[in-house]
Design a protein around this motif. Structure first.
Motif, PDB file in Angstrom:
ATOM      1  N   PRO C  69       0.827  -1.222   0.000  1.00  0.00           N
ATOM      2  CA  PRO C  69       0.000   0.000   0.000  1.00  0.00           C
ATOM      3  C   PRO C  69       0.859   1.268   0.000  1.00  0.00           C
ATOM      4  O   PRO C  69       2.029   1.243   0.413  1.00  0.00           O
ATOM      5  CB  PRO C  69      -0.822  -0.129   1.290  1.00  0.00           C
ATOM      6  N   ASP C  70       0.293   2.335  -0.469  1.00  0.00           N
ATOM      7  CA  ASP C  70       0.910   3.670  -0.415  1.00  0.00           C
ATOM      8  C   ASP C  70       2.257   3.761  -1.129  1.00  0.00           C
ATOM      9  O   ASP C  70       3.107   4.545  -0.737  1.00  0.00           O
ATOM     10  CB  ASP C  70       1.078   4.134   1.040  1.00  0.00           C
ATOM     11  N   GLY C  71       2.435   2.927  -2.142  1.00  0.00           N
ATOM     12  CA  GLY C  71       3.648   3.053  -2.942  1.00  0.00           C
ATOM     13  C   GLY C  71       4.921   2.625  -2.247  1.00  0.00           C
ATOM     14  O   GLY C  71       6.021   3.003  -2.664  1.00  0.00           O
ATOM     15  N   PHE C  72       4.813   1.847  -1.183  1.00  0.00           N
ATOM     16  CA  PHE C  72       6.026   1.358  -0.538  1.00  0.00           C
ATOM     17  C   PHE C  72       6.657   0.239  -1.346  1.00  0.00           C
ATOM     18  O   PHE C  72       5.967  -0.513  -2.030  1.00  0.00           O
ATOM     19  CB  PHE C  72       5.716   0.866   0.885  1.00  0.00           C
ATOM     20  N   VAL C  73       7.963   0.162  -1.284  1.00  0.00           N
ATOM     21  CA  VAL C  73       8.717  -0.861  -2.008  1.00  0.00           C
ATOM     22  C   VAL C  73       9.389  -1.766  -0.978  1.00  0.00           C
ATOM     23  O   VAL C  73       9.869  -1.290   0.046  1.00  0.00           O
ATOM     24  CB  VAL C  73       9.798  -0.204  -2.889  1.00  0.00           C
ATOM     25  N   LEU C  74       9.400  -3.058  -1.263  1.00  0.00           N
ATOM     26  CA  LEU C  74      10.003  -4.012  -0.331  1.00  0.00           C
ATOM     27  C   LEU C  74      11.277  -4.587  -0.944  1.00  0.00           C
ATOM     28  O   LEU C  74      11.278  -5.044  -2.086  1.00  0.00           O
ATOM     29  CB  LEU C  74       8.996  -5.138  -0.054  1.00  0.00           C
TER      30      LEU C  74
END
Lengths: 303, 357, 405
Positions: C69-74
């Protein structure tokens, strides 16, 4: 009593592999007094070369009859040649420049080369142990109740045969003469018209080819090989060479057999966790009482 | 950050060595010492940075000790990790729940040094007749035996698991805890002591005796040097350094286990010594810093670094290759080490007289 | 002289460049979440370390591809804890401190070795950073006073979890299996390393308690391929079962192979999950071997099947012994991060929140079965399966459910 002989046979066979590695170790040491820590890895490389050649020959299991001799012969010669070439390359690239730089600089490059070879093998054949085809017939001869396999006989014969061949080679050929002269006094040897570089390179070739041979033998014996094997085996083989008197061919063979037998008996009587402790304790005690090893001669240090 | 720290240390040490005006040289060293000791108090350096520097410092201690045996006295020791192990296990057994004994860290520093030194004498005495590589292989044997014995005596040493949850050291009633900072400062202080000790030893009568033995044992004996005692002294003092290193190492890691003290560690310390420039104290320090940096920062982070440099490679399979390549390259291009001892260099090149280091 | 100076300058330039590059502090605007991974990736443990890493990387890549969500990158942030070819607690601690110092890192996966874990737990505990291990099995890492001593900085916080069974559970279940299969005389061999020694000890204890007889207990030597001396001794004792505490690469594979060379080929061989990949070394000689795995039958579990397929597709190789555990450990961390993201809606999650969600993991579907943690950080209500090898392929025999408090 039966178990005693079974352990003895096992120890001798194991010692035969140590002896084959130790012979190469001791040759290289004899000529340039370098503890070549990469030698154990050349040995492992030999088992991987053998694996590749066997694959190319289409051998994936037991071979019988005359084909066995052909397949094994081709594999041994191929692996030994390739390892010999690797040996020459290592000497040329990593050691030659350091021939006059004291003894520690080449020791460290030897360790560096050992790391490099291990990494190459890890990438080449993967980080897991790799299965090696059971080339030899698994027939076991019953000698007075003690089982001896064909392969065990082959290992011991090879070790002794190689030693005798090398003895002849060193004492009765021109190249052997050149080797001994180079080992004794490089400058004098040069004055006698001996090509030092060629002699040393050839010694590396022979020593590394022997490691290749040992690599094939151990692969066939254990039906497995692993990129990290060379470290432990090299250490043991070096110990064998020193125990027998480093630089001495018969000593290396004797040391190899002794260490194999000591390991077997220590495992039997004291447990596997004490086998290395026993080997090294005996090494230390031997050197305390015979500072140049069992067959080595105490010579005044070279100046 | 870590690179800046170690880089500046290396630079200062390297240039400090080359500055020939004594006052200036001392000023450089004092400045470096101040930066390294006071900087972190002011908040310079993350916990990870200080941790790596503290680890590097422990290796500096080890390398300085091995330098006494190999660099000064010329005795090739391939089993130095055994003494490191003895120091570490001293702390682990006497400051942990293992036997319910909780002696203070500061006392154990001395106990560890004394025990390791004593073992140096015990292990050294039978080997004194041996020469060159026979000595090397016997020390290698000891190096194999000691951790294996620690591994097998499970009742005392915790076996292969080792001993964990060792006591945190404390000073004026304040526990060191898990932060790297206090360990870093202690290590730095110990390095200071070790540096002064090593320098003084080198220029002492013992130091000159060692050099004489290294150059020509026979001649040294004819000069009236008691070579047996001098060699034992080198073994014992070198071992004591490793003992101190072991105590700090165990306390900082809060754990000992036999696999921490294998042959590879002896080889690593020897590589630091030779790479840096054997016999030269500044060189030894640099060698230890460089190799710790390679082992603890560059290799584990190699992929991160490669990504940062936009290199499309996976280096996680190439750690040995890089490490081995570094060893070979440095040796080929600088066989006497990064910072060779002026004296040894002079000996190797048989040219100018040593400039009286 | 000149070369020295130029070398020094080169070093200085390199140092400056590298330090500029390796700065990666978390700023308020950062949208990259990292999961630290500490495993032995080179040297002797490389085979198991790399394949475990693959499992973790696969889970992280899948989650990232699916989108947070919210454009987070893992991102996975793997570091090697091997020094000079041997797993090293000091290096493990250095890696953990690197993770702790990097605010992008919200959870840590690993390590593989118990002594590395024992050195790391105090650090993650002090930092409140969730650590999930795929495979370390020593009891004292989570249980009893020894575990409490590791957590003495914050005794009330537990930040260490593991998605594997413990030595005592596995050894004890193996003993029950062995007795239920009718074995009476066992010869025990272990590899003299943490995992092997502990599982063998528990097996010996329980096997005796259940009326069996331990006729010998021996340890393997390190750095060797030759176990015939030991096996000759075993053969002389005439056991009806050989139990091995250890893993395939520390000698399990060769031991099984060499049993055939000394006439022990007909005697069954048994071990824990460390020899689940026995066939890679022993090949057809693996037949007649029993082993336990702390998971339900993987061929029947849908989550396991899709994992195996995805793994082959991504890495083109067979699973390692702990690939599935690595995948599951990563899943736990990812699920906790996702929960924290959902709660905080757009803000960068805190480590404390992630830790709370990891601890609260409930019935998370993974290739090794559903995961729920107990207070100590171990898996609740674990199941163990017994397998054997037929034609060098693992075959499921039966399932065993354990009760925990």
């Amino acid at each position: 009593m039966h178990e005693f002989f079974a352990q003895l046979v096992n120890g001798i066979a194991l010692g035969g592999i140590y002896a084959l590695i130790a012979l190469g170790y001791t040759m290289v040491y004899g000529i340039i007094e370098l503890i070549n820590f990469a030698h154990g890895d050349v040995y492992t490389l030999g088992s991987f070369f053998s694996l590749t050649i066997l694959g190319a020959l289409g051998v994936s299991g037991e071979v019988r009859g005359p084909l066995l001799i052909v397949d094994v012969g081709v594999t041994i010669i191929g692996a030994a040649m390739l390892c010999g070439i690797v040996g020459i390359l290592i000497e040329r690239l990593a050691y030659r420049r350091l021939r006059f730089a004291g003894r520690l600089a080449p020791l460290i490059t030897a360790i560096g080369v050992s790391f490099i070879l291990e990494n190459v093998m890890q990438v080449w054949r993967g980080p897991s142990p790799v299965a090696f085809p059971a080339v030899f017939p698994t027939h076991i001869y019953n000698v007075g109740g003690v089982g001896i396999s064909l392969l065990q006989l082959a290992v011991v014969t090879l070790a002794i045969g190689t030693m005798l061949l090398l003895e002849f080679f060193v004492h009765h050929t021109r190249f052997g003469q050149a080797m001994r002269a180079t080992a004794q006094d490089r400058e004098a040897a040069t004055l006698m018209g001996i090509d030092i570089n060629r002699t040393i390179a050839l010694t590396f070739f022979v020593g590394s080819a022997l490691a290749g041979l040992a690599g094939f033998v151990s692969g066939a014996y254990y039906q497995s090989t692993w990129f990290f094997n060379g470290f432990g085996a090299g250490l043991k083989a070096f110990t064998a060479a020193v125990l027998g008197g480093i630089g001495n061919l018969a000593g290396a063979m004797l040391g190899g057999f002794l260490i194999g037998i000591i390991e077997s008996f220590a495992t039997w009587k004291l447990g596997g966790q004490w086998s290395n402790v026993t080997v090294f304790t005996i090494l230390v005690l031997t050197l305390v009482f015979r500072p140049a090893g069992l067959l080595g001669e105490v010579t005044p240090e070279k100046v | 950050m870590i690179f800046v720290y170690i880089g500046s240390t290396i630079l200062v040490a390297a240039f400090g060595q080359r500055i020939h005006v004594p006052v200036a040289r001392i000023a450089v060293y004092v400045g470096l010492a101040l930066l390294l000791s006071v900087g972190p108090v002011l908040g310079l350096g993350s916990d990870a940075t200080l941790n790596t520097l503290a680890d590097a410092g422990i290796f500096v201690l080890l390398a300085l000790g091995l330098n006494i045996v190999v660099g000064f006295a010329g005795l090739l020791d391939l089993g130095y990790a055994a003494f490191f192990a003895i120091g570490a296990y001293t702390y682990a057994m006497l400051a942990s729940p293992q036997f319910g004994v909780h002696l203070p860290f500061w006392v154990l520093l001395f106990v560890g040094a004394a025990l390791a030194g004593a073992f140096g004498i015990i292990l050294g005495s039978p080997t004194l007749r041996l020469r060159g590589d026979y000595l090397a292989i016997v020390t290698l044997g000891f190096g194999e035996i000691v951790p294996q014995v620690f591994q097998n005596l499970t009742r005392f040493t915790g076996g292969p698991n080792g001993i964990a949850a060792l006591d945190f050291p404390s000073l004026f009633g304040r526990s060191f805890g898990t932060a790297a900072f206090p360990y870093y400062e202690v290590t730095l202080g110990l390095i200071g002591v070790a540096l002064v000790t090593a320098r003084n030893l080198r220029s002492s009568r013992i130091g000159r005796a060692w050099m004489a033995i290294r150059e020509d044992e026979l001649a040294a004996r004819h000069l009236g040097i008691n070579t047996t005692r001098m060699k034992l002294a080198a073994f014992a003092i070198g071992a004591a350094f490793a003992g101190v290193g072991g105590v700090v190492y165990a306390a900082k890691l809060s754990l000992v286990s036999p696999d921490l003290f294998q042959f590879q560690v002896s080889i690593l310390v020897l590589s630091m010594l030779v790479l840096g420039g054997m016999g030269n104290i500044a060189g030894v320090v640099i060698g230890s810093l460089v190799l710790t940096l390679v082992n603890q920062v560059i290799l584990p982070q190699s992929n991160v670094l490669a990504q940062a440099a936009h290199l499309p490679v996976n280096l996680s399979n190439a750690h040995f290759f890089i490490y081995g390549g570094i060893l070979v390259a440095i040796m080929l291009f600088r066989p006497e080490g990064l910072l060779p001892s002026a004296q040894r260099q002079a000996e190797l090149h048989e040219s100018v007289q040593a400039d009286g280091v | 002289m000149r070369s020295l100076q130029s070398l020094a300058w080169q070093l200085a330039v390199a140092a400056a460049l590298l330090s500029a590059c390796s700065q990666s502090g978390h700023s308020a605007a950062s949208k990259t979440i990292r999961i630290g991974i500490d495993l032995p990736l080179s040297g002797a443990d490389a085979s198991v370390g790399q394949s475990t890493l693959n499992g973790m990387v696969l889970a992280i890549e899948q989650a990232d591809a699916k989108g947070l969500p919210d454009g987070f990158v893992l991102k996975a942030y793997p570091l090697d804890d091997t020094v000079q070819g041997i797993h090293n607690p000091q290096q493990g601690v250095a890696n953990i401190r690197t993770f702790v110092s990097n605010t992008d890192v919200l959870a840590v996966l690993g390590p593989y070795n118990s002594n590395v874990a024992a050195a790391e737990i105090p650090i993650t505990n002090a930092a409140g950073l969730a650590q999930i291990a795929p495979s370390v099995v020593a009891d004292e890492l989570t249980l009893g006073p020894a575990a409490a001593a590791l957590r003495r900085v914050h005794p009330k916080t537990n930040a260490f979890f593991r998605v594997c069974t413990t030595d005592s559970r596995q050894g004890s279940v193996a003993a029950r299996f062995a007795r239920s299969l009718g074995f009476k005389r066992v010869y025990i061999i272990d590899d003299n390393e943490t995992y092997g020694l502990d599982i063998a000890r528990v097996f010996a204890h329980d096997f005796t308690a259940l009326g069996g007889k331990v006729i010998g207990h021996d340890h393997l030597a390190a750095d060797t391929q030759d176990f015939r001396a030991l096996l000759l001794k075993v053969a002389a004792a005439k056991p009806d079962l050989v139990f091995f505490g250890g893993v395939t690469s520390t000698g399990g594979g060769l031991l099984r192979k060499q049993m055939f060379a000394v006439g022990l080929g007909r005697v069954p061989f048994m071990g824990g999950d460390g020899i689940a990949d026995l066939a890679t070394v022993a090949g057809k000689y693996a037949d007649g071997t029993y082993f336990t795995v702390a998971a339900p039958d993987v061929t029947k579990l849908p989550s396991a099947r899709s994992f195996v397929a995805a793994y082959h597709k991504r890495f083109h190789q067979a699973l390692g012994a702990y690939s599935a555990n690595g995948y599951a450990a990563a899943q736990v961390a990812i699920a906790a991060i996702a929960s924290a993201l959902k709660r905080d809606g757009g803000a960068f999650p805190t480590r404390a929140a992630v830790l709370r969600y990891v601890a609260a993991t409930k019935d998370l579907a993974t290739p090794i079965g559903p995961i729920t943690f107990d207070a100590a950080g171990d898996m609740k209500n674990p199941v163990l399966s017994l397998y054997t090898f037929k034609n060098a392929k693992p075959v499921f025999i039966k399932l065993f459910k354990l009760k925990t408090q």
